[in-house]
Write an enzyme that holds these catalytic residues in place. Sequence first.
Site, PDB file in Angstrom:
ATOM      1  N   GLU A   4     -10.147  -3.618   5.070  1.00 51.37           N
ATOM      2  CA  GLU A   4      -9.692  -2.484   3.959  1.00 51.37           C
ATOM      3  C   GLU A   4      -8.786  -3.147   3.094  1.00 51.37           C
ATOM      4  O   GLU A   4      -8.709  -2.806   1.749  1.00 51.37           O
ATOM      5  CB  GLU A   4      -9.395  -1.367   4.678  1.00 51.37           C
ATOM      6  CG  GLU A   4      -9.656   0.200   4.021  1.00 51.37           C
ATOM      7  CD  GLU A   4     -11.122   0.434   3.853  1.00 51.37           C
ATOM      8  OE1 GLU A   4     -11.766   0.880   2.909  1.00 51.37           O
ATOM      9  OE2 GLU A   4     -12.064  -0.168   4.873  1.00 51.37           O
ATOM     10  N   GLU A  32       0.840  -1.264   0.257  1.00 49.62           N
ATOM     11  CA  GLU A  32      -0.046  -0.042  -0.028  1.00 49.62           C
ATOM     12  C   GLU A  32       0.878   1.238  -0.033  1.00 49.62           C
ATOM     13  O   GLU A  32       0.417   2.214  -0.470  1.00 49.62           O
ATOM     14  CB  GLU A  32      -0.886   0.155   1.279  1.00 49.62           C
ATOM     15  CG  GLU A  32      -2.024  -0.932   1.006  1.00 49.62           C
ATOM     16  CD  GLU A  32      -2.815  -0.843   2.200  1.00 49.62           C
ATOM     17  OE1 GLU A  32      -3.249   0.238   2.461  1.00 49.62           O
ATOM     18  OE2 GLU A  32      -3.487  -2.033   2.644  1.00 49.62           O
ATOM     19  N   ARG A  58      -3.301  -1.855  13.636  1.00 50.86           N
ATOM     20  CA  ARG A  58      -4.962  -2.004  13.652  1.00 50.86           C
ATOM     21  C   ARG A  58      -5.281  -3.323  13.884  1.00 50.86           C
ATOM     22  O   ARG A  58      -5.570  -4.223  12.890  1.00 50.86           O
ATOM     23  CB  ARG A  58      -5.265  -1.563  12.310  1.00 50.86           C
ATOM     24  CG  ARG A  58      -5.012  -0.162  11.857  1.00 50.86           C
ATOM     25  CD  ARG A  58      -5.816   0.437  10.502  1.00 50.86           C
ATOM     26  NE  ARG A  58      -5.343   1.764  10.368  1.00 50.86           N
ATOM     27  CZ  ARG A  58      -4.437   2.283   9.605  1.00 50.86           C
ATOM     28  NH1 ARG A  58      -3.575   1.066   8.876  1.00 50.86           N
ATOM     29  NH2 ARG A  58      -3.788   3.401   9.297  1.00 50.86           N
ATOM     30  N   TYR A 102       1.423  -5.120  13.042  1.00 50.47           N
ATOM     31  CA  TYR A 102       0.471  -4.294  12.589  1.00 50.47           C
ATOM     32  C   TYR A 102      -0.099  -3.639  13.565  1.00 50.47           C
ATOM     33  O   TYR A 102      -0.760  -4.317  14.457  1.00 50.47           O
ATOM     34  CB  TYR A 102      -0.577  -4.967  11.643  1.00 50.47           C
ATOM     35  CG  TYR A 102      -1.588  -4.478  10.655  1.00 50.47           C
ATOM     36  CD1 TYR A 102      -0.943  -3.481   9.985  1.00 50.47           C
ATOM     37  CD2 TYR A 102      -2.915  -4.646  10.740  1.00 50.47           C
ATOM     38  CE1 TYR A 102      -1.885  -2.867   9.281  1.00 50.47           C
ATOM     39  CE2 TYR A 102      -3.667  -3.878  10.083  1.00 50.47           C
ATOM     40  CZ  TYR A 102      -3.202  -3.110   9.187  1.00 50.47           C
ATOM     41  OH  TYR A 102      -4.300  -2.317   8.368  1.00 50.47           O
ATOM     42  N   ASP A 161      -6.475  -6.746   6.684  1.00 53.27           N
ATOM     43  CA  ASP A 161      -7.540  -6.533   7.220  1.00 53.27           C
ATOM     44  C   ASP A 161      -8.730  -6.241   6.164  1.00 53.27           C
ATOM     45  O   ASP A 161      -8.485  -6.349   4.995  1.00 53.27           O
ATOM     46  CB  ASP A 161      -7.581  -4.965   8.405  1.00 53.27           C
ATOM     47  CG  ASP A 161      -6.904  -3.862   7.607  1.00 53.27           C
ATOM     48  OD1 ASP A 161      -6.887  -3.974   6.375  1.00 53.27           O
ATOM     49  OD2 ASP A 161      -6.550  -2.942   8.386  1.00 53.27           O
ATOM     50  N   ASP A 213      -2.851  -4.307   3.523  1.00 49.31           N
ATOM     51  CA  ASP A 213      -2.820  -4.688   4.967  1.00 49.31           C
ATOM     52  C   ASP A 213      -3.858  -5.905   5.409  1.00 49.31           C
ATOM     53  O   ASP A 213      -4.559  -6.048   4.505  1.00 49.31           O
ATOM     54  CB  ASP A 213      -3.314  -3.492   5.627  1.00 49.31           C
ATOM     55  CG  ASP A 213      -2.299  -2.293   5.583  1.00 49.31           C
ATOM     56  OD1 ASP A 213      -1.000  -2.550   5.543  1.00 49.31           O
ATOM     57  OD2 ASP A 213      -2.603  -1.212   5.875  1.00 49.31           O
ATOM     58  N   HIS A 258      -4.823 -12.709  13.825  1.00 45.88           N
ATOM     59  CA  HIS A 258      -4.101 -11.457  14.062  1.00 45.88           C
ATOM     60  C   HIS A 258      -3.523 -11.462  15.668  1.00 45.88           C
ATOM     61  O   HIS A 258      -3.726 -12.348  16.445  1.00 45.88           O
ATOM     62  CB  HIS A 258      -5.014 -10.151  14.352  1.00 45.88           C
ATOM     63  CG  HIS A 258      -5.377  -9.784  12.812  1.00 45.88           C
ATOM     64  ND1 HIS A 258      -6.245  -8.731  12.455  1.00 45.88           N
ATOM     65  CD2 HIS A 258      -5.643 -10.735  11.794  1.00 45.88           C
ATOM     66  CE1 HIS A 258      -6.679  -8.606  11.280  1.00 45.88           C
ATOM     67  NE2 HIS A 258      -6.213  -9.816  10.688  1.00 45.88           N
TER      68      HIS A 258
END
Length: 696
Positions: free
Chosen positions: A86, A9, A300, A298, A84, A82, A344
């Site tokens: 999104e 990203e 988030r 990570y 997740d 990433d 995660h």
Amino acid sequence: MSKTLVIVESPAKAKSISKFLGNRYTVKASMGHLRDLPKSQLGVDLDHDFEPKYIAIRGRGDLIKDLRSAAKGADKIFLASDPDREGEAIAWHLSFLLGLTQGEKNRIEFHEITKSAIQAAIKHPRELDMDRVDAQQARRVLDRLVGYQLSPLLWRKIKKGLSAGRVQSVAVRLIEDREEQIRSFVSEEYWSLTANFESKGGRFGAKLLKKADKKISISSKAEMELILDDIKGKEFNVSDVRAKEKKKQPAPPFTTSSLQQEAHRKLSFSPKRTMMLAQQLYEGLDLGKEGTIGLITYMRTDSVKVAEIAQTEAKEWILAHYGNDYYPSEPRQFTNKGRSQEAHEAIRPTLPLRSPESVKGILSRDQLRLYRLIWERFIASQMSAAIMDTLTVDILAGDNLFRANTSTIRFPGFLAVYEEGKDEEDVSDDEQSSLTFSVLPGEPLKLIQLQEKQHFTEPPPRYTEASLVRKLEEEGIGRPSTYAPTIETIQTRGYVVKEEKQLIPTELGDIVISLLKEHFPGIVNLEFTANLEDKLDLIEEGRVSWKSVVQEYYLPFSETLALAEERIGKVKIEDQVSEELCENCGRNMVIKMGRYGKFLACPGFPECRNTKPFLEQVGANCPKCDKPLVLRRSKKGRKFFGCSAYPECDFVSWEMPAPEPCPECQQMMVIKTSKRQKKYVCTNPECRFTKIIEEE
């Protein structure tokens, strides 16, 4: 030689990852999303099952061409956005733009940017997770339907530039509800009585707790006098002594929410700043000989799970620096709440053996402060419990029971490294510092003094950014990735202002939330919004269809929208008239609220467009020129104090100047406020005179 294209990203992440892969790999950055719903239209087909219309984001054409060109020259493509929802959606859009085959294993996922993590991800590619993509689509479509249909209504009925949304409106409602509690709060008087004793084992204090085995409540001076008369002349004897051992367990490693809260408490970072710095630590920083490496996992996440290798490295550091007693009998693993993803991890250092001291000269000041916070929290989470010796002593004077509670640390355990902070509302007035004394049951005590004190109940504290994040998480509103942008948005829109870390609703925020409460109760209903978050989780788990969730939410909303259009009249916000005269036309200027606070504007707009800063005097004069000091705001919304004669006088101060100069050296004093007291402090470093103004 075959070539593999890896698409991440951000350029920073691309730079870090490219150093872990050989010449056969090309790493490029998508710069986030490349496709989205159009800004110029709704972009959702309401007549065909909410089908979204995605287009290439304006300004990304050259980047898309570059990625397509790189893809044509590659034998293999890995989508490494990433880990997740999104990120999964970004990978899905990339797959479409690059014409990749559906069902192909080209998605890789990693939770830290280290050589071992990247190489492991390359070896285990998977198909796109369409359930996760659909959960993101449901959220995006719902936010568009609400935002693009409700916001224009607010423009027509109140004023242009307003917005409403599922999460941001609930956040403003929480702040508004708290403000209403404060406004309607009626303070009540109460009294406390502390007896200070001298015993063979030392001096200590105890508070009056009960009378005749009933918890005592003293609401007036007259009631206190009756109690003092009753106690007068009575002997004080120890009736009971209870000594206990108490274990205090460490907090789990950070999630997104707990990191934002703790960074606000301990470092005074806003959630936005915390996430920006965490992103830098995650994407990788140049450590010199070691190269560019991601320092944390990570950022988030709502998981508190920890990888075994990280536990092993933490154990190695703890044993080397503190010894066997500071490590528990087995590695600590924490349990996730709700639907936190087991795949995660919590936010932790990628290499626990890399102490903050080892990167002290490499990271910026704030990067280091945040890394130290994350590192200490993780190391402490793997350490032994602290052992506290608690002592409870009951003292009787007739049928009046006094009690003293004290504790001392017998073994610090994890406290040797880190202790979790507290919000203002979590700090109890009854908390006492550790005392050491010893008494025996039946022992008579010598009364030194009875201290009576008047108190008044206080309203609940306003939310800070940290406590609002905690409340949103507790209520199940939003996700880890939404807390920081939500809090920024409600301030940018002028619904909320931040003063001395407290979030206060503006008049505009009051009006908007009142309107939403009356006409769109579902939008600002906590339970309704939290239930929708649960539905998004169900979509990600593959248990419900994303379009059915959108339909369930949208149909009642559209009916309410149509009714509101008819029922809501034009809401007029009355401008506050100032005494300042417009120098162009002579009208009294009015006070308006802008992005950076209040300003003065001529009411003759558009004929007269005169505006100027709103200068709010603070009751003190400039120490340089003796002109009145005024309150100003920086572009980031932070308050500071400046001279009203600016630019002729350039005096500024982040802290409120005191009305009088220092009595010792005649230089400027400032007012400093803490949770417990307010005081004057001289700014002269050679003097530092201090005078307490108010103390709890």
